[in-house]
Design a protein around this motif. Structure first.
Motif, PDB file in Angstrom:
ATOM      1  N   LYS A   1       0.809  -1.043  -0.116  1.00  0.00           N
ATOM      2  CA  LYS A   1       0.000   0.087   0.041  1.00  0.00           C
ATOM      3  C   LYS A   1       0.887   1.296   0.038  1.00  0.00           C
ATOM      4  O   LYS A   1       0.443   2.221  -0.695  1.00  0.00           O
ATOM      5  N   TRP A   2       1.968   1.247   0.942  1.00  0.00           N
ATOM      6  CA  TRP A   2       2.992   2.304   0.711  1.00  0.00           C
ATOM      7  C   TRP A   2       3.434   2.583  -0.629  1.00  0.00           C
ATOM      8  O   TRP A   2       3.820   3.758  -0.961  1.00  0.00           O
ATOM      9  N   LEU A   3       3.830   1.495  -0.838  1.00  0.00           N
ATOM     10  CA  LEU A   3       4.458   1.508  -2.420  1.00  0.00           C
ATOM     11  C   LEU A   3       3.634   2.100  -3.480  1.00  0.00           C
ATOM     12  O   LEU A   3       3.936   3.148  -4.270  1.00  0.00           O
ATOM     13  N   LYS A   4       2.384   1.947  -3.505  1.00  0.00           N
ATOM     14  CA  LYS A   4       1.327   2.338  -4.588  1.00  0.00           C
ATOM     15  C   LYS A   4       1.272   3.794  -4.123  1.00  0.00           C
ATOM     16  O   LYS A   4       1.027   4.483  -5.255  1.00  0.00           O
ATOM     17  N   GLU A   5       1.083   4.469  -3.070  1.00  0.00           N
ATOM     18  CA  GLU A   5       0.887   5.774  -2.825  1.00  0.00           C
ATOM     19  C   GLU A   5       2.254   6.238  -3.321  1.00  0.00           C
ATOM     20  O   GLU A   5       2.034   7.596  -3.578  1.00  0.00           O
ATOM     21  N   ARG A   6       3.395   5.768  -3.021  1.00  0.00           N
ATOM     22  CA  ARG A   6       4.718   6.526  -3.594  1.00  0.00           C
ATOM     23  C   ARG A   6       4.889   6.576  -5.128  1.00  0.00           C
ATOM     24  O   ARG A   6       5.146   7.563  -5.598  1.00  0.00           O
ATOM     25  N   TYR A   7       4.524   5.453  -5.669  1.00  0.00           N
ATOM     26  CA  TYR A   7       5.134   5.163  -7.164  1.00  0.00           C
ATOM     27  C   TYR A   7       3.859   5.423  -7.941  1.00  0.00           C
ATOM     28  O   TYR A   7       3.974   5.521  -9.332  1.00  0.00           O
ATOM     29  N   LYS A   8       2.477   4.977  -7.308  1.00  0.00           N
ATOM     30  CA  LYS A   8       1.411   5.382  -8.426  1.00  0.00           C
ATOM     31  C   LYS A   8       1.222   4.010  -9.359  1.00  0.00           C
ATOM     32  O   LYS A   8       0.132   3.556  -9.264  1.00  0.00           O
ATOM     33  N   THR A   9       2.203   3.781 -10.182  1.00  0.00           N
ATOM     34  CA  THR A   9       2.045   2.794 -10.985  1.00  0.00           C
ATOM     35  C   THR A   9       3.110   1.720 -10.690  1.00  0.00           C
ATOM     36  O   THR A   9       4.387   1.999 -10.371  1.00  0.00           O
ATOM     37  N   ILE A  10       2.881   0.333 -11.327  1.00  0.00           N
ATOM     38  CA  ILE A  10       3.936  -0.581 -11.196  1.00  0.00           C
ATOM     39  C   ILE A  10       5.104  -0.259 -11.885  1.00  0.00           C
ATOM     40  O   ILE A  10       6.160  -0.694 -11.686  1.00  0.00           O
ATOM     41  N   ASP A  11       5.068   0.317 -13.232  1.00  0.00           N
ATOM     42  CA  ASP A  11       5.860   0.501 -14.224  1.00  0.00           C
ATOM     43  C   ASP A  11       6.699   1.586 -13.432  1.00  0.00           C
ATOM     44  O   ASP A  11       8.090   1.482 -13.900  1.00  0.00           O
ATOM     45  N   GLU A  12       6.317   2.753 -12.913  1.00  0.00           N
ATOM     46  CA  GLU A  12       7.142   3.561 -12.329  1.00  0.00           C
ATOM     47  C   GLU A  12       7.974   3.104 -11.106  1.00  0.00           C
ATOM     48  O   GLU A  12       9.215   3.201 -11.025  1.00  0.00           O
ATOM     49  N   LEU A  13       7.489   2.083 -10.309  1.00  0.00           N
ATOM     50  CA  LEU A  13       8.242   1.391  -9.377  1.00  0.00           C
ATOM     51  C   LEU A  13       9.552   0.633 -10.069  1.00  0.00           C
ATOM     52  O   LEU A  13      10.635   0.607  -9.411  1.00  0.00           O
ATOM     53  N   ASN A  14       9.008  -0.141 -11.240  1.00  0.00           N
ATOM     54  CA  ASN A  14      10.109  -1.135 -11.761  1.00  0.00           C
ATOM     55  C   ASN A  14      11.521   0.047 -12.252  1.00  0.00           C
ATOM     56  O   ASN A  14      12.588  -0.414 -12.370  1.00  0.00           O
ATOM     57  N   GLU A  15      10.817   1.148 -13.030  1.00  0.00           N
ATOM     58  CA  GLU A  15      11.693   2.087 -13.282  1.00  0.00           C
ATOM     59  C   GLU A  15      12.710   2.650 -12.283  1.00  0.00           C
ATOM     60  O   GLU A  15      13.947   2.674 -12.306  1.00  0.00           O
ATOM     61  N   ARG A  16      12.083   2.933 -11.268  1.00  0.00           N
ATOM     62  CA  ARG A  16      12.704   3.661  -9.749  1.00  0.00           C
ATOM     63  C   ARG A  16      13.696   2.367  -9.440  1.00  0.00           C
ATOM     64  O   ARG A  16      14.886   2.776  -9.030  1.00  0.00           O
ATOM     65  N   TRP A  17      13.182   1.238  -9.326  1.00  0.00           N
ATOM     66  CA  TRP A  17      14.132   0.529  -8.401  1.00  0.00           C
ATOM     67  C   TRP A  17      14.860  -0.424  -9.565  1.00  0.00           C
ATOM     68  O   TRP A  17      15.893  -1.184  -8.838  1.00  0.00           O
ATOM     69  N   GLY A  18      14.931  -0.116 -10.966  1.00  0.00           N
ATOM     70  CA  GLY A  18      15.834  -0.852 -11.661  1.00  0.00           C
ATOM     71  C   GLY A  18      15.835  -2.437 -11.657  1.00  0.00           C
ATOM     72  O   GLY A  18      16.661  -3.249 -11.767  1.00  0.00           O
ATOM     73  N   THR A  19      14.390  -2.857 -11.599  1.00  0.00           N
ATOM     74  CA  THR A  19      14.102  -4.291 -11.530  1.00  0.00           C
ATOM     75  C   THR A  19      14.577  -5.242 -12.911  1.00  0.00           C
ATOM     76  O   THR A  19      14.442  -6.463 -12.629  1.00  0.00           O
ATOM     77  N   ASN A  20      14.824  -4.454 -13.840  1.00  0.00           N
ATOM     78  CA  ASN A  20      15.406  -5.326 -14.956  1.00  0.00           C
ATOM     79  C   ASN A  20      16.681  -6.055 -14.645  1.00  0.00           C
ATOM     80  O   ASN A  20      16.828  -7.071 -15.356  1.00  0.00           O
ATOM     81  N   PHE A  21      17.646  -5.527 -13.897  1.00  0.00           N
ATOM     82  CA  PHE A  21      18.663  -6.141 -13.214  1.00  0.00           C
ATOM     83  C   PHE A  21      18.189  -7.266 -12.658  1.00  0.00           C
ATOM     84  O   PHE A  21      17.443  -7.337 -11.669  1.00  0.00           O
ATOM     85  N   TRP A  22      19.034  -8.369 -12.863  1.00  0.00           N
ATOM     86  CA  TRP A  22      18.905  -9.619 -12.304  1.00  0.00           C
ATOM     87  C   TRP A  22      17.276 -10.182 -12.408  1.00  0.00           C
ATOM     88  O   TRP A  22      16.855 -10.988 -11.673  1.00  0.00           O
ATOM     89  N   GLY A  23      16.638  -9.665 -13.446  1.00  0.00           N
ATOM     90  CA  GLY A  23      15.319 -10.275 -13.787  1.00  0.00           C
ATOM     91  C   GLY A  23      14.436 -10.148 -12.631  1.00  0.00           C
ATOM     92  O   GLY A  23      13.426 -10.995 -12.289  1.00  0.00           O
ATOM     93  N   GLN A  24      14.332  -9.032 -11.798  1.00  0.00           N
ATOM     94  CA  GLN A  24      13.428  -8.802 -10.697  1.00  0.00           C
ATOM     95  C   GLN A  24      12.227  -7.984 -11.113  1.00  0.00           C
ATOM     96  O   GLN A  24      11.580  -7.725 -10.118  1.00  0.00           O
TER      97      GLN A  24
END
Length: 420
Positions: A167-190
């Motif tokens: 819930k906290w992450l949804k309020e912070r990043y709004k979209t799952i794509d924004e979270l993936n971008e900010r966390w750099g989850t393409n590294f190590w297939g995350q």
């Protein structure tokens, strides 16, 4: 905001550990020592509410009246620092879980998950009952909310926290794509495609995503702060003119005290420098940091020890005069109060060998009580210092979120430290 018109002097008082006749003896000894404020009821939830919804205030009423009759005011605890055994039995999922999935059991203190719904519900009921009971008592001068938040459990990794984290992450990043971008989850297939795929940064084969780790610091800080604000809202509603605080711990890594300080009426903190280290330079810096949290407002040293602690490898007592010297050094750096843990040394429990204002073997020749009395009587002559401010000539930049980021597990080298 001044709690008293004189320098606050006293300590944590735990009368529930002692028979009633000792309460009267304590009040007389406090009066002799110049004590004018004690922190009361901090760990008393199980005594105040011995079973679910059943309250017993008779003993606390009597203690407060005795102290007030002897000129001692109250920094009243909200008793939420330790959940009772009946609460844990009824809600076993309220126990915190560490990053490896181990449940931290009842039998110590601070054994709660900050995001457990029933914890928050029961805290609200307890705090309102205490506030309504004592809102008009003339002894009440300050509220002591909980105690040393996050000291032992700064992160919980249970399912309650997982749900709250998403819930906290949804309020912070709004979209799952924004979270993936900010966390750099393409590294190590995350990469994540749904919010419910995200969990707390639990124990993993190797390095956790550092952005996820940093956000969990922020999330847990916010979760624990929410507990404080839940209590503060009730206290402000019932007793709008009584200052509210909770004791900080200097450069305590898990909590962003600059953020927290916006929500307390006065900064209070606990300090235990090691006498083996000589002149406590870090203690001086931490006094300056605590004074800075509310832009120079005087603070209260809520806890120090008269002699020795019980939790170091070697517990050296302070030599004669050192307690007095360090207390005056704290006043010189902006303190409006000098308090101790605790008033009377415990006869049982985990801190029975921790020093106190009244030691185990008290007589008129006891050095510790003599020094306590000397300091208390001297402080009565310094009322003119209450509320005074210090003009700093040098600044040091300190930032908790930078500290969290610098010391994540994946960093330039393993000896990189932000604050030591």
């Amino acid at each position: 905001m001044n709690v008293l018109s004189s320098i606050c002097y006293g300590g944590d008082y735990n009368p529930e550990q002692w028979p009633e006749e000792i309460w009267y003896e304590d009040a007389k000894l406090m009066q002799k020592a110049g004590v004018n404020l004690v922190s009361l009821g901090i760990f008393s939830w199980s005594k105040i509410e011995p079973s679910d919804g059943v309250f017993d205030f008779e003993w606390l009423d009597k203690v407060i009246d005795i102290l007030y009759d002897h000129g001692v005011y109250i920094n009243l605890g909200t008793a939420t620092a330790t959940t009772p055994a009946w609460f844990v039995k009824k809600y076993p999922d309220s126990l915190p879980i560490d990053e490896s999935g181990v449940i931290l059991s009842f039998g110590s203190r601070q054994h709660y998950c900050p995001n457990h719904p029933q914890l928050i519900t029961h805290i609200k009921r307890l705090v309102r009952a205490i506030a309504e009971r004592y809102k008009n008592h003339p002894a009440l001068k300050m509220w002591h909310v909980n105690n040393e938040y996050a000291c032992h459990v700064s992160k919980c990794f249970c399912e309650n926290c997982a749900v709250a984290f998403r819930k906290w992450l949804k309020e912070r990043y709004k979209t799952i794509d924004e979270l993936n971008e900010r966390w750099g989850t393409n590294f190590w297939g995350q990469r994540y495609n749904h919010w419910d795929e995200i969990n707390p940064p639990r124990k993993a084969p190797t390095f956790i995503n550092p952005s996820q780790e940093l956000d969990y610091y922020r999330f847990m800080n916010d979760s624990i702060l929410k507990l404080f604000l839940t209590e503060k809202e009730i206290l402000r509603d019932v007793t709008p003119d009584i200052p509210v605080s909770t004791n900080f711990m200097g450069s305590f890594k898990p909590l962003n005290y600059f953020q927290w300080a916006q929500h307390v009426d006065i900064v209070t903190w606990d300090s235990y420098p090691d006498p083996r280290e000589g002149l406590p330079i870090q203690h001086a810096m931490m006094n300056d940091l605590m004074r800075s949290l509310r832009k120079g407002q005087p603070f209260i040293l809520m806890e120090q020890v008269t002699s020795h602690v019980n939790w170091r490898d070697i517990n050296v007592p302070k030599p004669p005069g050192v307690m007095r010297l360090w207390s005056y050094a704290t006043i010189a750096r902006g303190a409006d109060g000098i308090m101790f843990f605790q008033w009377r040394q415990s006869r049982a429990g985990a801190e029975k060998f921790h020093g106190a204002m009244v030691p185990h073997f008290l007589n008129e020749n006891n050095r510790i009580y003599r020094e306590v009395t000397q300091l208390g009587q001297e402080l009565k002559k310094l009322d003119c210092l209450v509320g005074s401010r210090i003009k700093a000539e040098v600044a040091i930049i300190f930032d908790w979120e930078n500290w969290w980021a610098v010391e994540l597990s994946s960093k330039p080298h393993n000896k990189l430290r932000y604050c030591r």
